[in-house]
Design an enzyme around this catalytic site. Structure first.
Site, PDB file in Angstrom:
ATOM      1  N   LYS A 120       2.337  -3.324   7.182  1.00 43.06           N
ATOM      2  CA  LYS A 120       2.620  -3.497   5.747  1.00 43.06           C
ATOM      3  C   LYS A 120       4.064  -3.066   5.441  1.00 43.06           C
ATOM      4  CE  LYS A 120       0.152  -4.693   2.878  1.00 43.06           C
ATOM      5  NZ  LYS A 120      -0.279  -6.026   2.367  1.00 43.06           N
ATOM      6  N   THR A 125       0.822  -1.206   0.000  1.00 44.97           N
ATOM      7  CA  THR A 125       0.000   0.000   0.000  1.00 44.97           C
ATOM      8  C   THR A 125       0.861   1.264   0.000  1.00 44.97           C
ATOM      9  OG1 THR A 125      -1.463   1.281   1.433  1.00 44.97           O
ATOM     10  CG2 THR A 125      -0.114  -0.334   2.517  1.00 44.97           C
ATOM     11  N   ASP A 126       0.301   2.361  -0.504  1.00 39.20           N
ATOM     12  CA  ASP A 126       1.012   3.643  -0.432  1.00 39.20           C
ATOM     13  C   ASP A 126       1.088   4.163   1.009  1.00 39.20           C
ATOM     14  OD1 ASP A 126      -1.679   4.307  -0.113  1.00 39.20           O
ATOM     15  OD2 ASP A 126      -1.658   5.966  -1.550  1.00 39.20           O
ATOM     16  N   GLU A 127       0.287   3.568   1.918  1.00 40.87           N
ATOM     17  CA  GLU A 127       0.237   4.091   3.289  1.00 40.87           C
ATOM     18  C   GLU A 127       1.555   3.896   4.035  1.00 40.87           C
ATOM     19  OE1 GLU A 127      -3.484   3.377   5.331  1.00 40.87           O
ATOM     20  OE2 GLU A 127      -4.527   3.071   3.450  1.00 40.87           O
ATOM     21  N   TYR A 132      -1.759  -0.551  10.909  1.00 43.03           N
ATOM     22  CA  TYR A 132      -1.898  -1.210   9.596  1.00 43.03           C
ATOM     23  C   TYR A 132      -0.697  -0.895   8.714  1.00 43.03           C
ATOM     24  CZ  TYR A 132      -3.291  -1.708   4.678  1.00 43.03           C
ATOM     25  OH  TYR A 132      -3.307  -2.001   3.329  1.00 43.03           O
TER      26      TYR A 132
HETATM   27  P1  NAD Z   1      -9.573  -7.466   2.112  1.00 46.58           P
HETATM   28  O1  NAD Z   1      -9.587  -7.193   3.576  1.00 46.58           O
HETATM   29  O2  NAD Z   1     -10.810  -7.204   1.305  1.00 46.58           O
HETATM   30  O3  NAD Z   1      -9.209  -8.998   1.843  1.00 46.58           O
HETATM   31  C1  NAD Z   1      -8.200  -9.659   2.536  1.00 46.58           C
HETATM   32  C2  NAD Z   1      -8.343 -11.146   2.275  1.00 46.58           C
HETATM   33  O4  NAD Z   1      -7.283 -11.812   2.986  1.00 46.58           O
HETATM   34  C3  NAD Z   1      -9.663 -11.735   2.773  1.00 46.58           C
HETATM   35  O5  NAD Z   1     -10.213 -12.597   1.801  1.00 46.58           O
HETATM   36  C4  NAD Z   1      -9.272 -12.504   4.021  1.00 46.58           C
HETATM   37  O6  NAD Z   1     -10.099 -13.619   4.289  1.00 46.58           O
HETATM   38  C5  NAD Z   1      -7.851 -12.912   3.687  1.00 46.58           C
HETATM   39  N1  NAD Z   1      -7.043 -13.156   4.893  1.00 46.58           N
HETATM   40  C6  NAD Z   1      -6.940 -12.340   5.979  1.00 46.58           C
HETATM   41  N2  NAD Z   1      -6.147 -12.905   6.901  1.00 46.58           N
HETATM   42  C7  NAD Z   1      -5.742 -14.098   6.387  1.00 46.58           C
HETATM   43  C8  NAD Z   1      -4.912 -15.131   6.863  1.00 46.58           C
HETATM   44  N3  NAD Z   1      -4.347 -15.062   8.087  1.00 46.58           N
HETATM   45  N4  NAD Z   1      -4.674 -16.196   6.072  1.00 46.58           N
HETATM   46  C9  NAD Z   1      -5.242 -16.276   4.835  1.00 46.58           C
HETATM   47  N5  NAD Z   1      -6.065 -15.328   4.340  1.00 46.58           N
HETATM   48  C10 NAD Z   1      -6.313 -14.259   5.108  1.00 46.58           C
HETATM   49  O7  NAD Z   1      -8.333  -6.675   1.548  1.00 46.58           O
HETATM   50  P2  NAD Z   1      -8.143  -5.917   0.157  1.00 46.58           P
HETATM   51  O8  NAD Z   1      -8.661  -4.556   0.277  1.00 46.58           O
HETATM   52  O9  NAD Z   1      -8.600  -6.794  -0.936  1.00 46.58           O
HETATM   53  O10 NAD Z   1      -6.559  -5.821   0.128  1.00 46.58           O
HETATM   54  C11 NAD Z   1      -5.764  -6.869  -0.439  1.00 46.58           C
HETATM   55  C12 NAD Z   1      -4.303  -6.495  -0.338  1.00 46.58           C
HETATM   56  O11 NAD Z   1      -4.065  -5.281  -1.039  1.00 46.58           O
HETATM   57  C13 NAD Z   1      -3.820  -6.257   1.095  1.00 46.58           C
HETATM   58  O12 NAD Z   1      -2.531  -6.784   1.212  1.00 46.58           O
HETATM   59  C14 NAD Z   1      -3.801  -4.744   1.233  1.00 46.58           C
HETATM   60  O13 NAD Z   1      -2.831  -4.333   2.165  1.00 46.58           O
HETATM   61  C15 NAD Z   1      -3.438  -4.323  -0.175  1.00 46.58           C
HETATM   62  N6  NAD Z   1      -3.932  -3.003  -0.584  1.00 46.58           N
HETATM   63  C16 NAD Z   1      -5.258  -2.674  -0.441  1.00 46.58           C
HETATM   64  C17 NAD Z   1      -5.698  -1.429  -0.882  1.00 46.58           C
HETATM   65  C18 NAD Z   1      -7.164  -1.034  -0.774  1.00 46.58           C
HETATM   66  O14 NAD Z   1      -7.515   0.120  -1.072  1.00 46.58           O
HETATM   67  N7  NAD Z   1      -8.073  -1.928  -0.390  1.00 46.58           N
HETATM   68  C19 NAD Z   1      -4.813  -0.517  -1.456  1.00 46.58           C
HETATM   69  C20 NAD Z   1      -3.464  -0.894  -1.592  1.00 46.58           C
HETATM   70  C21 NAD Z   1      -3.044  -2.145  -1.160  1.00 46.58           C
HETATM   71  P1  TYD Z   2     -10.674   4.102   4.349  1.00 47.62           P
HETATM   72  O1  TYD Z   2     -11.645   3.714   3.294  1.00 47.62           O
HETATM   73  O2  TYD Z   2     -10.764   3.447   5.689  1.00 47.62           O
HETATM   74  O3  TYD Z   2      -9.222   3.920   3.698  1.00 47.62           O
HETATM   75  P2  TYD Z   2      -7.765   4.390   4.268  1.00 47.62           P
HETATM   76  O4  TYD Z   2      -7.871   4.769   5.685  1.00 47.62           O
HETATM   77  O5  TYD Z   2      -6.954   3.163   4.075  1.00 47.62           O
HETATM   78  O6  TYD Z   2      -7.358   5.534   3.386  1.00 47.62           O
HETATM   79  O7  TYD Z   2     -10.779   5.671   4.582  1.00 47.62           O
HETATM   80  C1  TYD Z   2     -10.636   6.584   3.504  1.00 47.62           C
HETATM   81  C2  TYD Z   2     -10.735   7.986   4.084  1.00 47.62           C
HETATM   82  O8  TYD Z   2     -12.069   8.184   4.587  1.00 47.62           O
HETATM   83  C3  TYD Z   2      -9.808   8.210   5.274  1.00 47.62           C
HETATM   84  O9  TYD Z   2      -9.346   9.564   5.242  1.00 47.62           O
HETATM   85  C4  TYD Z   2     -10.709   8.004   6.485  1.00 47.62           C
HETATM   86  C5  TYD Z   2     -12.070   8.485   5.984  1.00 47.62           C
HETATM   87  N1  TYD Z   2     -13.236   7.805   6.607  1.00 47.62           N
HETATM   88  C6  TYD Z   2     -14.263   8.580   7.173  1.00 47.62           C
HETATM   89  O10 TYD Z   2     -14.240   9.821   7.154  1.00 47.62           O
HETATM   90  N2  TYD Z   2     -15.322   7.915   7.750  1.00 47.62           N
HETATM   91  C7  TYD Z   2     -15.409   6.567   7.795  1.00 47.62           C
HETATM   92  O11 TYD Z   2     -16.400   6.019   8.352  1.00 47.62           O
HETATM   93  C8  TYD Z   2     -14.360   5.799   7.180  1.00 47.62           C
HETATM   94  C9  TYD Z   2     -14.397   4.289   7.196  1.00 47.62           C
HETATM   95  C10 TYD Z   2     -13.296   6.455   6.597  1.00 47.62           C
END
Ligand code: NAD
Ligand code: TYD
Length: 348
Positions: free
Chosen positions: A160, A131-133, A156
């Protein structure tokens, strides 16, 4: 025939990646390993589960013995690792769960890959989806590049960042072939309704308050999930060994502006009077350690691999809203039980 392991393929991004690989690469054998936590849902990939090149395995990446035996049995040539605890707010309540899955789980995969590849790394690849975070928070003008120092602020992002460091360390120390991508906020179908966009769509449908943290001026860069899946496909096949690529949408929004746009679109879709949904906006207590701004310079992946987002925010948001309106049963399934408890605790 290539045997590839995708972890976390029942989650939001993972399900789109699994679908893309299973349908685009019929000669690969794709394994989806997922523990099916609250965020994992086999309904996300029900349409492809019958395909002959796809196998689902329920398993936990924190279980070292299981992971070792699984790798020994299947002898994967590639790993695309997405399984993670992914929600910042949950990491604030339970940081250790994030260390277990994101750090120790990744270590187990690295050790197992190294063991079966026996230091003969030709044709092998460990791809860590990050993630960019990990870069922390930006001021108003600069962008994250691949050389921005890591400066994570939430449990988080710290977990990562830690797993990214271990992947790099295995590359430097043992020569493990790896690639890492750091992507901005994704949105789209199958997104669990605890993150901003799907939560607010769900709350607008059900006429619940829209809890905007702090003053709502926090900024995120949003990318449609299918464009992320395309980037992952490209990087897996063509990305340089031991390289990192930033992936972003060139699409920055302050939360409050995004929420107002969502309200306008939802009013139209639901046939409500303009201004109805925005009355649900409620400013609530800020998230501790809330990062002010994320923004990505994605020029490296653009120049080297020719990737750029293909879906505009306008199109992506429309498609996302339509998906949630057409998939009420999915929403009902994921918002019952444990979700209700989480919601009450987080927003009470
Ligand atoms: P998500 O929470 O929707 O899905 C995570 C999946 O991992 C789920 O299916 C869960 O069951 C599985 N999982 C969790 N713990 C596990 C374990 N111990 N063993 C096996 N499986 C397990 O997450 P997402 O949003 O799809 O993110 C996927 C990846 O991409 C993550 O690594 C996240 O850090 C990264 N990422 C997400 C975003 C975003 O905006 N969602 C952005 C950048 C990077
Ligand atoms: P989120 O979707 O949790 O992603 P991330 O924290 O990984 O960027 O949140 C996106 C933005 O929205 C973040 O600035 C937090 C804000 N946010 C709210 O204002 N209210 C909410 O209920 C949630 C879940 C997020």
């Amino acid at each position: 025939m290539k045997k590839i392991l995708i972890t976390g393929g029942a989650g939001f991004i993972g399900s789109h990646v699994v679908r893309r690989f299973v349908t685009n690469y019929p000669t690969y054998q794709l394994f989806n390993l997922d523990a099916l936590t609250y965020a994992g849902n086999l309904e996300n990939i029900a349409d492809i589960e019958h395909l002959p090149n796809y196998t689902f395995v329920k398993g936990d990446i924190t279980d070292a013995d299981f992971i070792t035996a699984f790798f020994q049995k299947e002898q994967f040539e590639g790993v695309i690792h997405l399984a993670a605890e992914s929600h910042v707010d949950r990491s604030i309540t339970d940081p250790l769960a994030f260390v277990k899955t994101n750090v120790i789980g990744t270590m187990n995969l690295l050790n197992a890959a190294r063991e079966i590849w026996k230091n003969d790394f030709a044709g092998k690849r460990f791809y860590h989806i990050s993630t960019d975070e990990v870069y922390g928070s930006l001021g108003s003008t600069d962008l994250f590049t691949e050389t921005t120092p890591y400066d994570p602020n939430s449990p988080y992002s710290a977990s990562k960042a830690s797993s990214d460091h271990f992947v790099r360390a295995y590359g430097e120390t043992y020569g493990l072939p790896y690639v890492i991508t750091n992507c901005s906020n994704n949105y789209g179908p199958n997104h669990f309704p605890e993150k901003l966009i799907p939560l607010f769509i769900h709350n607008i449908i059900t006429n619940k308050p829209l809890p905007v943290y702090g003053d709502g001026k926090y900024t995120r860069d949003w990318l449609y999930v299918l464009d992320h899946a395309i980037a992952i496909d490209l990087v897996f096949h063509q990305g340089g060994n031991h390289e990192t690529y930033n992936i972003g949408g060139f699409n920055e929004w302050q939360n409050i502006d995004l929420v107002k746009l969502l309200c306008q679109k939802m009013d139209k879709k639901l046939g409500r009077m303009p201004g109805t949904s925005s009355q649900l906006i409620t400013y609530v207590k800020d998230r501790p350690g809330h990062d002010l701004r994320y923004a990505i310079d994605a020029s490296k992946i653009n120049t080297e691999l020719g990737w750029k987002p293909s879906v505009t925010f306008e199109e992506g948001l429309e498609q996302t809203i339509d998906w949630y309106l057409n998939n009420e049963v999915w929403l009902q399934h994921v918002t019952s039980g444990d979700y209700q408890k989480y919601y009450e605790k987080q927003y009470s």
